[in-house]
Design a protein around this motif. Sequence first.
Motif, short mmCIF file in Angstrom:
data_model
loop_
_atom_site.label_atom_id
_atom_site.label_comp_id
_atom_site.label_asym_id
_atom_site.label_seq_id
_atom_site.Cartn_x
_atom_site.Cartn_y
_atom_site.Cartn_z
N GLN A 6 17.18 -7.67 -12.27
CA GLN A 6 18.67 -9.65 -11.86
C GLN A 6 19.50 -9.40 -12.62
O GLN A 6 19.93 -7.21 -13.16
N CYS A 23 17.21 -13.72 -9.68
CA CYS A 23 16.45 -12.97 -9.90
C CYS A 23 16.38 -12.26 -8.32
O CYS A 23 16.04 -13.63 -7.62
N CYS A 87 12.66 -12.72 -15.49
CA CYS A 87 12.30 -13.44 -14.23
C CYS A 87 11.36 -12.35 -14.14
O CYS A 87 10.86 -10.79 -13.92
#
Lengths: 110, 115
Positions: A6, A23, A87
């Motif tokens: 990320q 992400c 994520c």
Amino acid sequence: GIQVEQSPPDLILQEGANSTLRCNFSDSVNNLQWFHQNPWGQLINLFYIPSGTKQNGRLSATTVATERYSLLYISSSQTTDSGVYFCALLIYNQGGKLIFGQGTELSVKP
Amino acid sequence: GAGVSQSPSNKVTEKGKDVELRCDPISGHTALYWYRQSLGQGLEFLIYFQGNSAPDKSGLPSDRFSAERTGGSVSTLTIQRTQQEDSAVYLCASSSGGAANYGYTFGSGTRLTVV
């Protein structure tokens, strides 16, 4: 193994500003999810988005599975948006375990 | 219950002692997961239970860690002979499985501090 990265690692915004969190993932998407962890540690599921675009109020997310990335957009940010955004890939053939990225820590200043 | 409940919310223990962390999943959820979040880190998978199947223990960092799930409901994560590197937030989640997103719901976590 499967990698989830990320960016940026942290972000400071003035209230009302917009932001984009990214992400990248190394494997084909089983199921890409975005979570928000509030300052009290509670993880809330924001989006399940293996492909395409979804919107929920001021938040929206887009996943381009063929290019192995997903974006989370926050518009007109508010102080309550502060926290860490993760994520994660949900791996179906491993019982639904999640592989998380390292997160983006967002701080929205009044 | 309405959500995933974890207890205790905070635990301070001395190095070398054993600790037990408890998770009450959402009623009817067949899958239960444990994750660990070390300071400033992402979440690391530890173990998962699905119905009556053998648990997937592939994420447990050492043989000091074990977990059980009784009656397909409550789960206990046990850490024996705790070390300072075990200090972290331990998060439990349950899911309904089946649904495309697995209906993941996380508890609020247990913050473990080993001194």
